[in-house]
Design a protein around this motif. Structure first.
Motif, PDB file in Angstrom:
ATOM      1  N   ARG A  25       0.839  -1.194   0.000  1.00  0.00           N
ATOM      2  CA  ARG A  25       0.000   0.000   0.000  1.00  0.00           C
ATOM      3  C   ARG A  25       0.874   1.244   0.000  1.00  0.00           C
ATOM      4  O   ARG A  25       0.588   2.219  -0.716  1.00  0.00           O
ATOM      5  N   MET A  26       1.953   1.215   0.770  1.00  0.00           N
ATOM      6  CA  MET A  26       2.869   2.353   0.812  1.00  0.00           C
ATOM      7  C   MET A  26       3.594   2.529  -0.511  1.00  0.00           C
ATOM      8  O   MET A  26       3.841   3.661  -0.950  1.00  0.00           O
ATOM      9  N   ALA A  29       1.287   4.366  -2.700  1.00  0.00           N
ATOM     10  CA  ALA A  29       1.033   5.747  -2.300  1.00  0.00           C
ATOM     11  C   ALA A  29       2.261   6.636  -2.429  1.00  0.00           C
ATOM     12  O   ALA A  29       2.148   7.809  -2.817  1.00  0.00           O
ATOM     13  N   GLU A  30       3.444   6.102  -2.111  1.00  0.00           N
ATOM     14  CA  GLU A  30       4.627   6.959  -2.009  1.00  0.00           C
ATOM     15  C   GLU A  30       5.839   6.487  -2.791  1.00  0.00           C
ATOM     16  O   GLU A  30       6.820   7.217  -2.918  1.00  0.00           O
ATOM     17  N   GLY A  31       5.807   5.247  -3.287  1.00  0.00           N
ATOM     18  CA  GLY A  31       6.949   4.735  -4.019  1.00  0.00           C
ATOM     19  C   GLY A  31       7.927   3.998  -3.123  1.00  0.00           C
ATOM     20  O   GLY A  31       7.948   4.181  -1.896  1.00  0.00           O
ATOM     21  N   LYS A  34      10.536   5.622  -0.459  1.00  0.00           N
ATOM     22  CA  LYS A  34      10.091   6.145   0.836  1.00  0.00           C
ATOM     23  C   LYS A  34       9.602   5.050   1.782  1.00  0.00           C
ATOM     24  O   LYS A  34       9.127   5.344   2.872  1.00  0.00           O
ATOM     25  N   LEU A  35       9.732   3.798   1.367  1.00  0.00           N
ATOM     26  CA  LEU A  35       9.320   2.707   2.236  1.00  0.00           C
ATOM     27  C   LEU A  35      10.234   2.619   3.449  1.00  0.00           C
ATOM     28  O   LEU A  35      11.452   2.664   3.333  1.00  0.00           O
ATOM     29  N   ALA A  39       7.528   3.189   9.412  1.00  0.00           N
ATOM     30  CA  ALA A  39       6.230   3.624   8.915  1.00  0.00           C
ATOM     31  C   ALA A  39       5.266   2.443   8.809  1.00  0.00           C
ATOM     32  O   ALA A  39       4.084   2.565   9.146  1.00  0.00           O
ATOM     33  N   GLU A  43       1.712   2.044  10.963  1.00  0.00           N
ATOM     34  CA  GLU A  43       0.400   1.842  10.354  1.00  0.00           C
ATOM     35  C   GLU A  43      -0.270   0.563  10.849  1.00  0.00           C
ATOM     36  O   GLU A  43      -1.500   0.480  10.893  1.00  0.00           O
ATOM     37  N   HIS A 111       1.951  -1.016  -9.528  1.00  0.00           N
ATOM     38  CA  HIS A 111       2.998  -0.615  -8.586  1.00  0.00           C
ATOM     39  C   HIS A 111       4.013  -1.735  -8.365  1.00  0.00           C
ATOM     40  O   HIS A 111       5.203  -1.463  -8.183  1.00  0.00           O
TER      41      HIS A 111
END
Length: 232
Positions: A25-26, A29-31, A34-35, A39, A43, A111
């Motif tokens: 999901r991350m 959302a952010e690529g 940025k994993l 974080a 979550e 993704h």
């Protein structure tokens, strides 16, 4: 004791799946760049130290996601080929069926496709255990070409003399038994297949190609011709 171990293993499988689902999901959302484990833990309502017991580093989590993605697209390719083969399809039809399956998987998993075929993740170096999963689609295509070579035969593509030593090396590395001319054409076709899908997925065909399914079907058939597969 075995019941307790079984329950613990099931719990570990469930938590591992939840971690990877949140990481995906991350990614969406952010690529991938940025994993972070912190974080993901936040979550999921976990403390970071608990998550580290499943994935000691961001790179290990990324590797798990990459292996899963390669295995997923690889399974799609293999299943498409198995269905086509069972239906009596000729090698060229099997080739296009596999290409279509890879495209369909990419459109359904954009993704994950970007993770394995897009820009490299800064600071990440894929370990050796990604090689076998990454090879599944390519090996499926090689298997189709090898079957044609041992059956009806192949139309050998041209090969410049300067490229022959490299083509011979590649053949020995991953396409044993095929003519070097075909191996070189296979590598080029693989690169073009990924490029076609990437152009569609990442918007490069916008205002250029409208009927993308028809365009891709034609291009996949042309790639089959390029590697020497006879017309159906």
């Amino acid at each position: 004791m075995s019941t307790v171990r079984g329950a613990r293993e099931r719990a570990r499988i469930e938590v591992t799946a939840a971690i990877k689902d949140e990481a995906r999901r991350m990614l969406a959302a952010e690529g991938a760049a940025k994993l972070s484990l912190r974080a993901v833990a936040r979550e999921l309502g976990m403390v970071s130290s608990a998550l580290y017991r499943y994935f000691p580093s961001r790179d290990e989590l990324l590797t798990a996601l990459i292996v899963d993605a390669y295995d997923s697209v690889g399974a799609a390719a293999e299943q498409a080929d198995a269905r086509a083969h069972a239906d009596g399809a000729a090698p060229r039809e099997r080739w296009t069926a596999v290409c279509e399956a890879v495209r369909a998987w990419a459109l359904d998993h954009p993704h994950e496709y970007a993770l394995i075929y897009g820009s490299p993740v800064p600071g990440y170096s894929a370990p050796a255990d990604t090689i076998a999963p990454a090879s599944r689609v390519g090996n499926t295509l090689i298997g189709i070409v090898r079957a044609a070579h041992s059956g009806r035969g192949l139309a050998l593509p041209p090969l410049p003399a300067a490229l022959r030593p490299e083509a011979v090396r590649m053949t020995a590395d991953f396409a044993e038994g095929l003519p070097p001319e075909v191996t070189a054409a296979l590598v080029a076709a693989w690169a073009q297949l990924v490029g076609l899908i990437s152009f569609e997925l990442f918007g490069q065909f916008n205002r250029v190609v409208e009927d993308r399914a028809a365009f891709f079907a034609h291009a996949a058939d042309q790639l089959a011709h390029a590697v020497g597969l006879p017309a159906v």
